[in-house]
Design an enzyme around this catalytic site. Structure first.
Site, PDB file in Angstrom:
ATOM      1  N   ASP A 104      21.422  27.554 -17.559  1.00 59.06           N
ATOM      2  CA  ASP A 104      20.664  27.580 -18.808  1.00 59.06           C
ATOM      3  C   ASP A 104      21.137  26.495 -19.795  1.00 59.06           C
ATOM      4  O   ASP A 104      20.603  26.364 -20.885  1.00 59.06           O
ATOM      5  CB  ASP A 104      20.787  28.981 -19.436  1.00 59.06           C
ATOM      6  CG  ASP A 104      19.568  29.379 -20.259  1.00 59.06           C
ATOM      7  OD1 ASP A 104      18.486  28.808 -20.046  1.00 59.06           O
ATOM      8  OD2 ASP A 104      19.713  30.262 -21.121  1.00 59.06           O
ATOM      9  N   LYS A 150      20.063  41.028 -19.521  1.00 61.56           N
ATOM     10  CA  LYS A 150      19.146  40.781 -18.409  1.00 61.56           C
ATOM     11  C   LYS A 150      19.459  41.709 -17.239  1.00 61.56           C
ATOM     12  O   LYS A 150      20.598  42.142 -17.090  1.00 61.56           O
ATOM     13  CB  LYS A 150      19.312  39.326 -17.918  1.00 61.56           C
ATOM     14  CG  LYS A 150      18.775  38.270 -18.838  1.00 61.56           C
ATOM     15  CD  LYS A 150      18.997  36.887 -18.229  1.00 61.56           C
ATOM     16  CE  LYS A 150      18.457  35.785 -19.131  1.00 61.56           C
ATOM     17  NZ  LYS A 150      17.003  35.834 -19.317  1.00 61.56           N
ATOM     18  N   LYS A 205      18.907  22.299 -24.887  1.00 61.64           N
ATOM     19  CA  LYS A 205      19.441  23.671 -24.894  1.00 61.64           C
ATOM     20  C   LYS A 205      20.680  23.748 -24.012  1.00 61.64           C
ATOM     21  O   LYS A 205      20.622  23.477 -22.819  1.00 61.64           O
ATOM     22  CB  LYS A 205      18.373  24.649 -24.388  1.00 61.64           C
ATOM     23  CG  LYS A 205      18.877  26.078 -24.183  1.00 61.64           C
ATOM     24  CD  LYS A 205      17.766  27.030 -23.737  1.00 61.64           C
ATOM     25  CE  LYS A 205      18.335  28.407 -23.368  1.00 61.64           C
ATOM     26  NZ  LYS A 205      17.291  29.363 -22.924  1.00 61.64           N
ATOM     27  N   ASP A 250      17.831  37.981 -26.067  1.00 68.73           N
ATOM     28  CA  ASP A 250      17.619  37.137 -24.889  1.00 68.73           C
ATOM     29  C   ASP A 250      16.677  35.967 -25.191  1.00 68.73           C
ATOM     30  O   ASP A 250      16.540  35.062 -24.381  1.00 68.73           O
ATOM     31  CB  ASP A 250      17.069  37.993 -23.735  1.00 68.73           C
ATOM     32  CG  ASP A 250      17.198  37.311 -22.383  1.00 68.73           C
ATOM     33  OD1 ASP A 250      17.932  36.297 -22.294  1.00 68.73           O
ATOM     34  OD2 ASP A 250      16.578  37.803 -21.422  1.00 68.73           O
ATOM     35  N   ARG A 288      15.554  29.397 -28.395  1.00 67.54           N
ATOM     36  CA  ARG A 288      14.803  28.941 -29.577  1.00 67.54           C
ATOM     37  C   ARG A 288      15.655  29.005 -30.834  1.00 67.54           C
ATOM     38  O   ARG A 288      15.432  28.244 -31.775  1.00 67.54           O
ATOM     39  CB  ARG A 288      13.506  29.742 -29.718  1.00 67.54           C
ATOM     40  CG  ARG A 288      13.695  31.214 -29.923  1.00 67.54           C
ATOM     41  CD  ARG A 288      12.435  32.026 -29.601  1.00 67.54           C
ATOM     42  NE  ARG A 288      12.174  32.090 -28.171  1.00 67.54           N
ATOM     43  CZ  ARG A 288      11.124  32.680 -27.607  1.00 67.54           C
ATOM     44  NH1 ARG A 288      10.218  33.273 -28.365  1.00 67.54           N
ATOM     45  NH2 ARG A 288      10.963  32.693 -26.309  1.00 67.54           N
TER      46      ARG A 288
HETATM   47  N1  BES Z   1      16.986  31.194 -20.233  1.00 62.89           N
HETATM   48  C1  BES Z   1      15.936  32.147 -20.297  1.00 62.89           C
HETATM   49  C2  BES Z   1      14.646  31.673 -19.642  1.00 62.89           C
HETATM   50  C3  BES Z   1      14.689  31.522 -18.145  1.00 62.89           C
HETATM   51  C4  BES Z   1      14.651  32.617 -17.327  1.00 62.89           C
HETATM   52  C5  BES Z   1      14.723  30.253 -17.587  1.00 62.89           C
HETATM   53  C6  BES Z   1      14.666  32.463 -15.950  1.00 62.89           C
HETATM   54  C7  BES Z   1      14.731  30.095 -16.208  1.00 62.89           C
HETATM   55  C8  BES Z   1      14.705  31.194 -15.388  1.00 62.89           C
HETATM   56  C9  BES Z   1      15.603  32.445 -21.760  1.00 62.89           C
HETATM   57  O1  BES Z   1      16.672  32.422 -22.643  1.00 62.89           O
HETATM   58  C10 BES Z   1      15.035  33.816 -21.811  1.00 62.89           C
HETATM   59  O2  BES Z   1      15.750  34.743 -21.547  1.00 62.89           O
HETATM   60  N2  BES Z   1      13.748  33.892 -22.147  1.00 62.89           N
HETATM   61  C11 BES Z   1      13.075  35.135 -22.237  1.00 62.89           C
HETATM   62  C12 BES Z   1      12.308  35.134 -23.527  1.00 62.89           C
HETATM   63  C13 BES Z   1      11.797  36.491 -23.948  1.00 62.89           C
HETATM   64  C14 BES Z   1      12.941  37.416 -24.253  1.00 62.89           C
HETATM   65  C15 BES Z   1      10.929  36.315 -25.167  1.00 62.89           C
HETATM   66  C16 BES Z   1      12.168  35.253 -21.046  1.00 62.89           C
HETATM   67  O3  BES Z   1      11.623  34.239 -20.577  1.00 62.89           O
HETATM   68  O4  BES Z   1      12.028  36.373 -20.530  1.00 62.89           O
HETATM   69 ZN    ZN Z   2      18.243  31.240 -22.063  1.00 63.17          ZN
HETATM   70 MN    MN Z   3      17.668  34.281 -22.734  1.00 65.24          MN
END
Ligand code: BES
Ligand code: ZN
Ligand code: MN
Length: 501
Positions: free
Chosen positions: A293, A282, A270, A352, A356
């Site tokens: 990321d 966010k 990723k 967000d 995936r």
């Molecule tokens: N990159 C983030 C996940 C993340 C957050 C990694 C904080 C490390 C620290 C990912 O793209 C994301 O935003 N995931 C969301 C998914 C949700 C919207 C289903 C999450 O984890 O809140």
């Molecule tokens: Zn992310």
């Molecule tokens: Mn995200």
């Protein structure tokens, strides 16, 4: 750094520093007893003072007495029953972190205690300690400040003290450890760089430089070609940013060529150079972390380079989708329906949940390029860190024999994973009213569902390593500074080079 293997006793090694590893309770017998005697009892005095108390990665400096080193550094591995490759690597790193601002140019390491702790394997002791020393030399402050004194000293020479029968294996192990450590640091350096510095195009340029240096084939797919190919999920994430996406493809050997295990392994990483969340933006708190990321992409780019150094003729593929996830006039909106490269209509509920999306198209593309086995690495969820913390990486895999191969590679690499179940019960939550599948649903089992989503985009054995908790430290550790730590690099390399002839 020169590596020199010397055979003999620890008290014979001349260096600025002699490292004395202590595993479990300190016991003054054999060579340790003699080493203590030659220091004039300095080590025993430290132990009596409470310094060698067995706290993991604790260090204590001792005067050398009649030993030719300028100082001795005892380092504790903690309890003997928790000792293994991971701790050995981190002991090496802790030594280097301990040397910040110290006048040290040559380090000698007495390998015997480490080898003994690893079941008598001096080669693995040399590999893990050397890898740790190299990784411990990494300092993120040095990325933007060439003259910082926050970095550990660059060593001129590493002296490995071992027994005569192990010397050849120790030299080979040390070389391997150095290459592993340098690869991890390559990944860390890229991952730590900020988003105003490393855009998708810059990451592609860096990948190109690495490919040229290591003799890897590279293809960088820009927006136009990605659109022609139908990589619409990948493009959907990048639409909101002025910094346009790049699908980075690296390969050793020809398309679809098989390794000695009959695999054409594809590593997917990723590469979200910044994740603002997009329109599903966010909160501001800690959003700056989202420059990290792209760590998965940086890790697979480094891993294919490391694998090439260790096994030059082995087929291997790496695919790193690089994007910036930003809000903007052209950005993807919640509710947009987008057709994936594999034909699936995806209902983007939450912009967000972007990782995936780009991984899905990258996995399909890797299979089109002949990959027979896939491993993806991604800072995919915050949920994985909340569920299992920051010391172990969440892993998903199917079918089980493929997981067994990944787990065996992890053991060799000295890295920890915890397998998360792909509970099919939750598949219904991914149903979409307008499309085939949603990219995000209720919070219940969201970690499981992130894996289930990705699983829809593979047809071959696949593993998914969610480094959302483990990719970077949020504070300094004894063995590593705050920032990207290279996690999964060694596992990917071990998994890959298992296929060398
Ligand atoms: N990159 C983030 C996940 C993340 C957050 C990694 C904080 C490390 C620290 C990912 O793209 C994301 O935003 N995931 C969301 C998914 C949700 C919207 C289903 C999450 O984890 O809140
Ligand atoms: Zn992310
Ligand atoms: Mn995200």
């Amino acid at each position: 750094m020169q590596i020199r293997v010397v055979t003999g006793h620890p008290w014979e090694a001349a260096a600025d520093l002699l490292v004395v590893p202590v595993i479990g309770e300190v016991a003054f017998a054999g060579e340790l007893d003699e080493l203590d005697r030659r220091t004039g009892g300095e080590l025993r005095a430290l132990a009596a003072f409470g310094e060698l108390g067995g706290k993991r990665y604790a260090t204590a400096l001792a005067a050398p007495g009649d030993v030719p080193a300028r100082r001795l550094l005892a380092i504790s591995a903690g309890a003997a029953d928790g000792f293994g490759r991971e701790v050995a690597v981190r002991m090496g790193s802790s030594v280097m972190r301990r040397l910040v601002k110290r006048d040290v140019h040559t380090v000698a390491v007495w390998l015997a205690p480490v080898a003994e702790g690893l079941g008598g394997d001096a080669a693995v002791a040399a590999e893990t300690i050397t890898r740790g020393l190299v990784e411990g030399g990494f300092e993120p402050k040095a990325i933007y400040h060439e003259d910082t004194d926050a970095a550990p000293p660059a060593l001129d020479e590493l002296v490995l003290v071992t027994s005569p029968d192990a010397a050849t294996a120790v030299a080979a192990g040390a070389d391997r450890g150095r290459i592993m450590g340098e690869g991890a640091n390559m990944a860390r350096r890229l991952a730590n760089r900020s988003a105003n510095d490393v855009t998708p195009a810059v990451l592609a340029d860096e990948a190109r430089a690495i490919a040229e240096e290591h003799g890897l084939w590279i293809d960088v797919i820009d927006e136009g070609r990605a659109a022609d190919l139908g990589m619409n999920l990948f493009l959907a994430v990048g639409r909101g940013s002025a910094n346009k996406p790049r699908m980075i493809v690296l390969r050793n050997r020809g398309e679809g060529e098989r390794d000695a295990l009959g695999r054409h392994l594809g590593l997917i990483g990723k590469g979200v150079c910044f994740d603002s969340g997009g329109i599903s933006i966010k909160p501001a708190d800690r959003m700056e972390e989202m420059k990290m990321d792209k760590t998965g992409a940086c890790t697979v780019i480094a891993a294919i380079a490391t694998a090439k150094r260790l096994a030059p003729d082995m087929p291997l593929l790496a695919v790193a989708p690089a994007v910036e996830n930003m809000p903007g006039g052209n950005a993807t909106k919640p509710g947009d329906i987008v057709k994936a490269l594999n034909g699936t209509w995806v209902d983007i509920i939450n912009t967000d949940a972007e990782g995936r999306l780009i991984l899905a198209d990258a996995m399909t593309y890797a299979e089109r390029l002949g990959a027979t086995h896939l491993v993806d690495v991604a800072t995919l969820t915050g949920a994985v860190g909340r569920a299992i913390g920051y010391m172990v990486t969440g892993a998903f895999a199917t079918p089980d024999p493929w997981w067994d191969q990944v787990a065996a590679a992890a053991d060799r690499a000295g890295e920890r994973y915890w397998r998360i179940p792909l509970l099919r019960d939750y598949l219904a939550d991914l149903d979409s009213w307008y499309g085939d599948i949603v990219n995000s649903s209720s919070a219940e089992a969201s970690l499981v569902k992130s894996g289930l989503f990705l699983e829809k985009f593979r047809t071959v054995p696949w593993a998914h390593l969610d480094i959302g908790g483990t990719a970077y430290y949020r504070k300094n550790m004894p063995f590593a500074p705050r920032g990207a730590n290279g996690v999964t690099h060694a596992t990917l390399v071990e998994l890959a080079v298992a296929g060398a002839g």
